[in-house]
Design a protein around this motif. Structure first.
Motif, PDB file in Angstrom:
ATOM      1  N   ALA A 162       0.073   5.140  -3.576  1.00 30.84           N
ATOM      2  CA  ALA A 162       1.509   5.355  -3.416  1.00 30.84           C
ATOM      3  C   ALA A 162       2.075   6.243  -4.517  1.00 30.84           C
ATOM      4  O   ALA A 162       2.967   7.063  -4.270  1.00 30.84           O
ATOM      5  CB  ALA A 162       2.237   4.017  -3.392  1.00 30.84           C
ATOM      6  N   THR A 163       1.570   6.091  -5.728  1.00 31.65           N
ATOM      7  CA  THR A 163       2.060   6.901  -6.856  1.00 31.65           C
ATOM      8  C   THR A 163       1.194   8.127  -7.109  1.00 31.65           C
ATOM      9  O   THR A 163       1.498   8.922  -8.003  1.00 31.65           O
ATOM     10  CB  THR A 163       2.104   6.050  -8.137  1.00 31.65           C
ATOM     11  OG1 THR A 163       0.786   5.523  -8.407  1.00 31.65           O
ATOM     12  CG2 THR A 163       3.071   4.888  -7.972  1.00 31.65           C
ATOM     13  N   ARG A 200      -1.133   0.814  -5.116  1.00 29.22           N
ATOM     14  CA  ARG A 200      -0.211   1.475  -6.046  1.00 29.22           C
ATOM     15  C   ARG A 200      -0.728   2.847  -6.455  1.00 29.22           C
ATOM     16  O   ARG A 200       0.053   3.793  -6.613  1.00 29.22           O
ATOM     17  CB  ARG A 200      -0.005   0.597  -7.283  1.00 29.22           C
ATOM     18  CG  ARG A 200       0.802  -0.669  -7.021  1.00 29.22           C
ATOM     19  CD  ARG A 200       1.237  -1.318  -8.337  1.00 29.22           C
ATOM     20  NE  ARG A 200       0.089  -1.709  -9.153  1.00 29.22           N
ATOM     21  CZ  ARG A 200      -0.524  -2.881  -9.068  1.00 29.22           C
ATOM     22  NH1 ARG A 200      -0.103  -3.777  -8.176  1.00 29.22           N
ATOM     23  NH2 ARG A 200      -1.537  -3.176  -9.852  1.00 29.22           N
ATOM     24  N   SER A 251      -3.656  -2.885  -6.955  1.00 31.65           N
ATOM     25  CA  SER A 251      -3.763  -1.663  -7.761  1.00 31.65           C
ATOM     26  C   SER A 251      -4.170  -0.454  -6.941  1.00 31.65           C
ATOM     27  O   SER A 251      -3.704   0.659  -7.198  1.00 31.65           O
ATOM     28  CB  SER A 251      -4.757  -1.883  -8.902  1.00 31.65           C
ATOM     29  OG  SER A 251      -6.046  -2.192  -8.392  1.00 31.65           O
ATOM     30  N   THR A 276      -2.349  -4.172  -0.517  1.00 30.73           N
ATOM     31  CA  THR A 276      -1.531  -4.298  -1.724  1.00 30.73           C
ATOM     32  C   THR A 276      -2.432  -4.191  -2.950  1.00 30.73           C
ATOM     33  O   THR A 276      -3.638  -3.974  -2.833  1.00 30.73           O
ATOM     34  CB  THR A 276      -0.780  -5.643  -1.742  1.00 30.73           C
ATOM     35  OG1 THR A 276      -1.746  -6.711  -1.680  1.00 30.73           O
ATOM     36  CG2 THR A 276       0.173  -5.749  -0.560  1.00 30.73           C
ATOM     37  N   TYR A 299      -6.533   4.835 -11.685  1.00 27.77           N
ATOM     38  CA  TYR A 299      -7.327   3.796 -11.017  1.00 27.77           C
ATOM     39  C   TYR A 299      -8.794   3.915 -11.412  1.00 27.77           C
ATOM     40  O   TYR A 299      -9.463   2.909 -11.684  1.00 27.77           O
ATOM     41  CB  TYR A 299      -7.185   3.924  -9.499  1.00 27.77           C
ATOM     42  CG  TYR A 299      -8.013   2.922  -8.732  1.00 27.77           C
ATOM     43  CD1 TYR A 299      -7.552   1.633  -8.507  1.00 27.77           C
ATOM     44  CD2 TYR A 299      -9.271   3.261  -8.248  1.00 27.77           C
ATOM     45  CE1 TYR A 299      -8.317   0.701  -7.817  1.00 27.77           C
ATOM     46  CE2 TYR A 299     -10.041   2.340  -7.557  1.00 27.77           C
ATOM     47  CZ  TYR A 299      -9.553   1.068  -7.342  1.00 27.77           C
ATOM     48  OH  TYR A 299     -10.319   0.151  -6.672  1.00 27.77           O
TER      49      TYR A 299
END
Length: 661
Positions: A538-539, A535, A532, A530, A545
């Motif tokens: 996933a995006t 994410r 940053s 889980t 990042y």
């Protein structure tokens, strides 16, 4: 007296005090062949022997009362060191506080007499002609990134996010779409009469690039520069690179130094891969060498990857490198898989990922990425849960298979009859699952399905489009025909626990590269991660990042927000070097130095942090400190023959890829 002919020679030696040009008189019998760029042998009076080197310059000198030794001999008439390569080696070495000869040792292969004679006897290569259809294909491929072709033609510095999808070469071989983009850039450059140089991390990337270039570029214009080649093959390739006809040079990290004629493009694929960081002195990363080369030659620079390193993001943030996005954004279908209610942490694959794998196997192969090779890479005591250690050398124990006698990963000795030194237990427990154990478990969960293991001991380059479970370690994933129908990324939490400054961006790179192997629309399950980094995957916003990571490191003054140099040697020598640096460069305050701390062989190690603006002064001072330490060591040894065997007492490494290096 008539003027005498003088050669300025760069000696092939790792000693820092010899990293300069030495003047030698050219005897009359060598005047015709002693020209800039050739290999020569020269006497080194301080060592009392003859050494090899390269002529960097020649000229006439008016008679002056200074003695000059004569060149001993010219090793070969081939000018293997063109002026452009010498200038690049000098600039790169100065930036890294290293020796130019160390750079040239990486760039220039050893001389192979038979290959050289064959080359000299052959006709000069003809000018390559790019087929109009290939040029049109290159234009269409580059059009996926609006403005990229014009930017490359203008010699700009560009960063792109490569399309994360599989592709198929003209001959039916499956490759990554990134290889087509880089091949198109190279073909477009060759069509403009310029050379292209492309560096990739390993042989698997090189094979994909070759497949993308096949039938697109003239066969005799694509030159492979690879350390895995035989000595004669690599030397013959180097001689072709030196020719005045443009070419496309592809290879690994040292390829960035290939002295191709009229270089119009230098491209780096996946600059975050540690294989592009040179381990040999002076340890210059291929990306940094490419940046220096672009500044010297004015060629275009293309940095491509599925992720964005913080190093490249820093260059983008200061507008030194321009970012060109794709016209159409391609994103894999990433699913963040967590354990459902009732599922324990002992379950490695959540039910959602398990169901995705089961459904995908009906259509084709499924990739399962794991952290480590082997069966059980980590064993712990069954009672106190402390890691098991070899009683002979202290190395970690691992199991080759279920029920096997534990074996030391360092010395290879079996640990039969092992006893825990803490609780006296004689039982061990498998604390991790490697690629082989995972394959064993999945084979039982999916009976009748072929299971393929791909890791360092079981290299696999390609798999077919039939149903199969491919269990691969990070970076060893094979390419699947048509792409994987599902990708399961395991052990993410374990990967993130590594004590490494760059572990976050490394994990994101491993997962992104694996996700790019999925077929369009296929699910990619990231298990148990889980935050940053999850994410960002996933995006598919890896640059964001990298920007956040860079901002965090800037606050802590950690690379690449600042440059870092490591100094290692006897405490007195390291302390003296640090005092000299602070005296010469006032902006280096106490907070700029971390250490010194004890290191190996009774030495100490200190880290020096400095801003990019002070880079030239800091590396120059570090270089002077190395020379001073080497000369002091030779004078102070007091042993007979010590003058003939000086040793360096101060080691310097600039721009560390990892602070633990």
């Amino acid at each position: 007296m008539p003027a005498r002919r003088v050669a300025r020679v760069l000696i092939d030696s790792p000693l820092p005090q010899l990293d300069r040009l030495f003047d030698y008189a050219i005897p009359d019998e060598l005047r015709e062949v002693a020209v800039p760029g050739v290999r020569v042998k020269v006497p080194l009076r301080t060592a009392g022997r003859v050494v090899e080197g390269w002529i960097a310059e020649t000229g006439d000198e008016e008679p002056v009362p200074r003695p000059l030794s004569d060149l001993d001999s010219v090793v070969s008439p081939v000018e293997v060191l063109p002026e452009r390569l010498h200038a690049l080696a000098r600039r790169v070495a100065d930036r890294a506080a290293g020796s130019a000869s160390d750079i040239l040792r990486l760039a220039i292969p050893k001389r192979m007499v038979r290959a050289e004679k064959t080359w000299l006897a052959a006709d000069a290569p003809a000018a390559p002609e790019v087929d109009p259809a290939a040029a049109e294909w290159a234009g269409r491929t580059l059009a996926e990134f609006p403005g990229l072709a014009d930017a490359l033609g203008a010699g700009r510095r560009i960063a792109i996010d490569a399309p994360p999808r599989p592709a198929r070469a003209w001959d039916g071989r499956d490759i990554g779409a990134w290889a087509e983009v880089l091949a198109a850039a190279a073909v477009d450059t060759l069509a403009r009469g310029r050379s292209a140089v492309i560096a990739v991390p390993d042989h698997r990337d090189l094979a994909q690039l070759e497949a993308a270039l096949a039938a697109r570029a003239p066969e005799d214009a694509v030159i492979r520069d690879d350390a895995a080649q035989s000595g004669p093959a690599r030397y013959a390739a180097y001689l072709r690179i030196l020719a005045e006809q443009p070419c496309i040079v592809i290879g690994n990290r040292s390829t960035v130094y290939a002295p191709a004629h009229r270089c119009g493009l230098v491209a780096i694929w996946d600059d975050g891969d540690p294989l592009l960081a040179e381990p040999l002195s002076p340890g210059v990363h291929a990306r940094d060498a490419a940046l220096v080369r672009q500044g010297l030659e004015g060629s275009a620079l293309l940095l491509a990857g599925h992720t964005r390193t913080t190093d490249v993001q820093r260059l983008v943030s200061i507008d030194w490198v321009a970012e060109i996005p794709a016209a159409r954004r391609h994103t894999p279908r990433v699913v963040l898989s967590a354990m459902r209610e009732g599922e324990t942490r002992a379950v490695r694959i959540p039910s959602s990922a398990f169901a995705a794998a089961r459904d995908a196997l009906a259509a084709g192969p499924v990739l399962v990425q794991v952290a480590r090779p082997g069966y059980a890479p980590v064993l712990v005591c069954a009672e106190c849960r402390r890691p098991t250690r070899c009683s002979h050398c202290g190395g970690p124990l691992h199991a080759a298979r279920q029920g096997a006698v534990p074996t030391c990963a360092w010395c290879g000795r079996g640990a039969g009859g092992w006893t825990c030194p803490h609780c006296s237990s004689t039982r061990v427990r498998m604390a991790s699952s490697g690629s082989e154990r995972t394959a064993d478990e999945l084979g039982r969960a999916f009976p009748g399905i072929r299971v393929i293991v791909a890791d360092g001991d079981h290299p696999v380059a390609h798999v077919g489009d039939g149903p199969a479970l491919v269990v691969a370690t990070r970076g060893a994933e094979p390419i699947a025909a048509g792409g994987y129908r599902a990708v399961i990324l395991l052990d993410g939490e374990r990967m993130l626990l590594a004590e490494d400054l760059r572990i976050g961006e490394s994990c994101l790179r491993w997962w992104s590269n694996a996700a790019a192997l999925a077929a369009p629309g296929a699910p990619v399950h990231l298990v148990g991660v889980t935050g940053s980094i999850a994410r960002a995957l996933a995006t598919w916003t890896q640059p964001a990042y990298a920007a956040a990571e860079l901002a965090d490191r800037a606050e802590l003054r950690m690379p690449p927000a600042v440059r870092v140099a490591a100094l290692q040697g006897p405490r007195a020598v390291v302390d003296e070097a640090l005092r000299g640096l602070r005296a010469d460069i006032p902006e280096l305050d106490a907070a700029s130095v971390l250490g010194p701390v004890p290191a190996a062989d009774d030495a100490v190690r200190a880290l020096l942090r400095f801003d990019y603006a002070a880079g030239a002064r800091v590396t120059g001072a570090l270089r002077a400190a190395m020379v001073q330490a080497a000369l002091s060591s030779r004078r102070g040894s007091g042993r007979p023959g010590a003058r003939n065997s000086p040793r360096n007492t101060l080691r310097v490494r600039v721009d560390l890829p990892d602070l633990d290096v």
